[in-house]
Design an enzyme around this catalytic site. Structure first.
Site, PDB file in Angstrom:
ATOM      1  N   HIS A  59       0.853  -1.201   0.000  1.00  7.96           N
ATOM      2  CA  HIS A  59       0.000   0.000   0.000  1.00  7.96           C
ATOM      3  C   HIS A  59       0.880   1.239   0.000  1.00  7.96           C
ATOM      4  CE1 HIS A  59      -3.715   2.164   1.984  1.00  7.96           C
ATOM      5  NE2 HIS A  59      -3.085   2.948   1.114  1.00  7.96           N
ATOM      6  N   HIS A  71       1.216   4.783  -2.585  1.00 10.76           N
ATOM      7  CA  HIS A  71       0.822   5.534  -3.783  1.00 10.76           C
ATOM      8  C   HIS A  71       2.067   6.201  -4.336  1.00 10.76           C
ATOM      9  CE1 HIS A  71      -3.505   5.280  -2.641  1.00 10.76           C
ATOM     10  NE2 HIS A  71      -2.966   5.173  -1.440  1.00 10.76           N
ATOM     11  N   HIS A 127      -9.497   0.914  -0.988  1.00 11.89           N
ATOM     12  CA  HIS A 127      -9.429   1.616   0.289  1.00 11.89           C
ATOM     13  C   HIS A 127     -10.821   1.557   0.921  1.00 11.89           C
ATOM     14  CE1 HIS A 127      -5.702   3.176  -1.271  1.00 11.89           C
ATOM     15  NE2 HIS A 127      -5.527   4.031  -0.281  1.00 11.89           N
ATOM     16  N   GLU A 137     -10.796   3.706   6.204  1.00 11.05           N
ATOM     17  CA  GLU A 137      -9.695   4.588   6.633  1.00 11.05           C
ATOM     18  C   GLU A 137     -10.331   5.663   7.524  1.00 11.05           C
ATOM     19  OE1 GLU A 137      -7.791   6.751   3.421  1.00 11.05           O
ATOM     20  OE2 GLU A 137      -6.170   7.473   4.714  1.00 11.05           O
ATOM     21  N   ASP A 170       1.912   4.143   2.599  1.00  8.83           N
ATOM     22  CA  ASP A 170       0.840   4.950   1.997  1.00  8.83           C
ATOM     23  C   ASP A 170       1.388   6.075   1.124  1.00  8.83           C
ATOM     24  OD1 ASP A 170      -1.815   5.434   1.408  1.00  8.83           O
ATOM     25  OD2 ASP A 170      -2.341   6.284   3.351  1.00  8.83           O
ATOM     26  N   ASP A 171       1.815   7.175   1.724  1.00 14.81           N
ATOM     27  CA  ASP A 171       2.358   8.317   0.973  1.00 14.81           C
ATOM     28  C   ASP A 171       3.605   8.799   1.707  1.00 14.81           C
ATOM     29  OD1 ASP A 171       0.092   8.964  -1.096  1.00 14.81           O
ATOM     30  OD2 ASP A 171      -0.929   8.606   0.818  1.00 14.81           O
TER      31      ASP A 171
END
Ligand code: HPA
Ligand code: ZN
Length: 346
Positions: A25, A27, A205, A208, A286-287
């Site tokens: 996961h 991005h 997703h 969240e 994630d980011d």
């Protein structure tokens, strides 16, 4: 389940850093570090609306998911050429290799970039070329998951899938990202069914910020095989039982949850409770350029805050391979490497 020998608290960070793992996961647009953002802007004759790298980094304070998504979207404006997408992906893959990520499944969204006048081909070709080079030059495998943007329409998701059709061989699956609350999964039932018919793997997703109901519909309406985040599942005991019984993986991102205020502190994160409940949780970044760390930072900070142990570390890394979309022989080979490290680590 392997019973892991105890490791001292001082040695745990080294074990977490060194253990082989998969990342499921992340991005790729969220891996664009401020330094590279400024460099790409300069190369493309564009301005970043911040004075410098430090000023930009200081702007990375978010009250919720939407506040993050607005800044994340602004950051993607510097991406113009296939080489830009290659360079961003290559930078992430080098960081991942340094964290002993042996396999990664990278999220990307074409709709952000086609919305800026680029072609999906530009995006996909740049990302894919970096993934190919990662195998030969870094020894890690990387595959690609196209995320639809859930705040946009079903027709726009179909269009994104259509534009990706010439590149089906470069994709392992599809996902669903962007603003969650107010955008339940149901709108995308038909496009997910179509992707499934094409042989693509399905993730979304869910849970969240959004309620457990969105996780139920991701499973029952979209028919996803993994849930991204899913931390809100712990509010619904019937859902926990379902996720456990069906062995549905959850790709948890603790630093993301902290920075987007899903939990007030890492010490209040429910990762440990998810593992204790028998859920197939994994740890992911994630980011990473926006949330203060790559996957090993997520492991070390969360383990320190929650007092997790070497047994949890082994379980999370084992799960990461188990939950991945690689074939079963590759899973077992990676899990054997993991076992070997835990047997020999002092
Ligand atoms: N949630 C939803 N969509 C996203 C995220 C996220 O954390 N990061 C990039 N797109
Ligand atoms: Zn995400």
């Amino acid at each position: 389940m392997m019973t892991v020998k105890p490791i001292s608290a001082q040695r745990l960070p080294a074990l977490l850093a060194r253990m082989p793992k998969a990342e499921l996961h992340m991005h790729i647009e969220g891996s664009l570090e401020p330094e590279l953002m400024f460099a790409l802007a300069a190369r493309n004759g564009l301005q970043v609306p911040y004075a410098d790298v430090e000023t930009l980094r200081r702007a990375y304070v978010f009250g919720n998911l939407q506040e993050f998504l607005d800044i994340y979207h602004a950051g993607t404006l510097v991406l113009r050429s296939e080489q830009d997408f290659y360079d961003m992906t290559w930078a992430y893959l080098q960081r991942a290799a340094a964290d002993h990520v042996l396999h990664t499944e990278i999220f990307f969204d074409t709709q952000t970039h086609t919305g800026h006048g680029l072609s999906a081909d530009t995006v996909l070709n740049g990302l894919h070329r970096a993934c190919v080079d990662a195998k030969t030059q870094l020894g890690i495998s990387a595959s690609l998951i196209l995320c639809f943007l859930r705040h946009l329409s079903e027709a726009e998701a179909f269009e994104a899938l259509e534009q990706a059709m010439p590149h089906l061989d470069k994709l392992v699956g599809i996902g669903l990202a962007s603003s969650e609350v107010g955008h339940p999964p149901e709108k995308f039932a038909r496009v997910f069914a179509k992707a499934r018919g094409l042989g693509l793997r399905l993730v979304a997703h869910a849970g969240e910020e959004g309620p457990p109901a969105y996780i139920w519909s991701a499973l029952d309406v979209l028919k996803v095989e993994r849930i991204d985040h899913g931390v809100q599942s712990m509010k619904d005991s019937a859902l926990v039982a379902r996720l456990k019984q069906a062995r549905i993986p959850l790709t948890v991102c603790p630093l993301s949850n902290l920075k987007l205020r899903v939990f007030p502190s890492l010490a209040q994160h429910n990762l440990g409770a998810m593992l204790d409940a028998g859920l197939m949780a994994t740890v992911n970044s994630d980011d990473p350029a926006y949330f203060g760390g790559y996957v090993n930072d997520n492991f070390t900070q969360t383990f320190a805050a929650l007092g997790l142990t070497a047994q949890h570390a082994w379980q999370l890394a084992y799960n990461s391979f188990e939950a991945s979309f690689i074939d079963v022989s590759a899973k077992r080979a990676y899990q054997a490497q993991l076992a070997e490290l835990f047997e020999t680590f002092e």
